[in-house]
Scaffold this motif. Structure first.
Motif, short mmCIF file in Angstrom:
data_model
loop_
_atom_site.label_atom_id
_atom_site.label_comp_id
_atom_site.label_asym_id
_atom_site.label_seq_id
_atom_site.Cartn_x
_atom_site.Cartn_y
_atom_site.Cartn_z
N GLY A 1 0.81 -1.21 0.00
CA GLY A 1 0.00 0.00 0.00
C GLY A 1 0.84 1.26 0.00
N PRO A 2 0.19 2.39 -0.22
CA PRO A 2 0.93 3.64 -0.46
C PRO A 2 1.28 4.44 0.80
N ALA A 3 0.82 4.01 1.97
CA ALA A 3 1.03 4.84 3.17
C ALA A 3 2.44 4.63 3.72
N LEU A 4 3.41 4.98 2.88
CA LEU A 4 4.83 4.79 3.22
C LEU A 4 5.28 5.83 4.25
N THR A 5 5.96 5.36 5.25
CA THR A 5 6.60 6.27 6.22
C THR A 5 8.05 5.83 6.36
#
Lengths: 212, 212
Positions: A200-204
């Motif tokens: 998914g895109p919620a990279l931290t």
């Protein structure tokens, strides 16, 4: 703090909403249609207006427009002299597939040349917008994810740091604005990590320093 | 696994030592003087030899030379056809102050052009060597710090992943070799973070993905 959002798309829209929810006086500006600005503003008790209204007496301004819009938005913004400008714009081509300014310069440095008296701080350009709300929802939990932040004006950086903390991130001081030439390309790698690699895109991210 | 180290300086020396300590059959090569290679090898029960000896029957090769030495070391290395080559070299100028290959290409891509039949994997170029031992000392502790790893050969990447895990890092798949043009510039930002910003040089990082 009065915050003007120049460019109310994925990045500006989300950050503006979060800053509004965190208690700041936010004005959205510069979207394709005024109805979108009004809707954004209405949802979080913020304001919508022209670029001039957004930056009027603002304590901080977020520049979050596509590179192709920079001349237009800057013309509307005037000289920005003395203003704290948080910049998450990258010098992308029209298809968002490549940087149009190379490692001998950077978008941040080119912008600073266009408005040399503004107090530029680059930040949020290596953080996918999809991470903002998940981070905000976890605000206060340690360890906090970070935002690479760089610029030549220490006072402006402090202001940016506060706004970054408001979202739930920890500011990561990455030095002076010239480092943009190294960090802007890296933003393209975070695109790979966020949108191509699984999960998914919620990279931290978080950088830490170990002791021997 | 038999591992050949091409360039036994800060990066190659430390990684080779750690891989040797982790049980691999390591051969150090390509230092300024042979005595240094012998000392390195003696300290960890590894071997020292010529570039040809280091790569002979190697399961993986680490390229860790200064950019200015690439032609010389590659000439000694031959065509490297079919060899797994982990590359942590960056295309730096002689004073290590700037990249000499821009974002329209990258050191990794230029190297792959020079040896198109080698199985290139870029890794460790965004990790200061000072972090290696501290990470190794914490091996097995979760969450592990990461190593950005990219290349076009899936099998070669799997081999690199194993070697990265041996040091105590988690491999972070950053896609294909073309991403070098974004990650190599970023390595210059990690230099800022490691050596200019406070806290010491043992910089590590971790990227995670949050759920909405």
């Amino acid at each position: 703090m009065k915050i003007g959002i120049l460019g109310s798309g994925l990045m500006g829209g989300k950050l503006g909403r979060i800053w509004a929810e965190a208690g700041h006086d936010v004005t959205f500006s510069y979207a394709r249609d005024r109805a979108k600005l009004d809707r954004l503003a209405g949802e979080v008790g913020a304001s919508a207006g022209s670029v001039a209204e957004a930056i009027e007496e603002a304590d901080a301004v977020l520049l979050a427009v596509h590179w192709s819009r920079r001349a237009d938005v800057l013309e509307q913004a005037g000289d920005l002299a003395g203003m704290v400008v948080l910049n998450c714009s990258l010098p992308l081509n029209d298809s968002d597939s490549a940087l149009v300014v190379g490692t001998t310069s950077s978008g941040a440095e080119e912008l600073a040349k266009l408005r040399p008296h503004a107090r530029w701080v680059s930040c949020f350009n290596t953080n996918p917008s999809e991470s903002f709300y998940p981070v905000f929802a976890r605000k206060g939990q340690a360890p906090a994810p970070q935002v690479m932040t760089y610029g030549d004006d220490a006072g402006a950086k402090e202001i940016a740091f506060g706004l970054i903390r408001d979202v739930g991130f920890e500011p990561l001081d990455c030095g002076g604005l010239h480092n943009a030439r190294f960090i802007e390309p890296f933003a393209m790698a975070t695109v790979e990590l966020a949108y191509v690699q699984p999960g998914g895109p919620a990279l931290t991210y978080r950088f830490d320093k170990l002791r021997g």
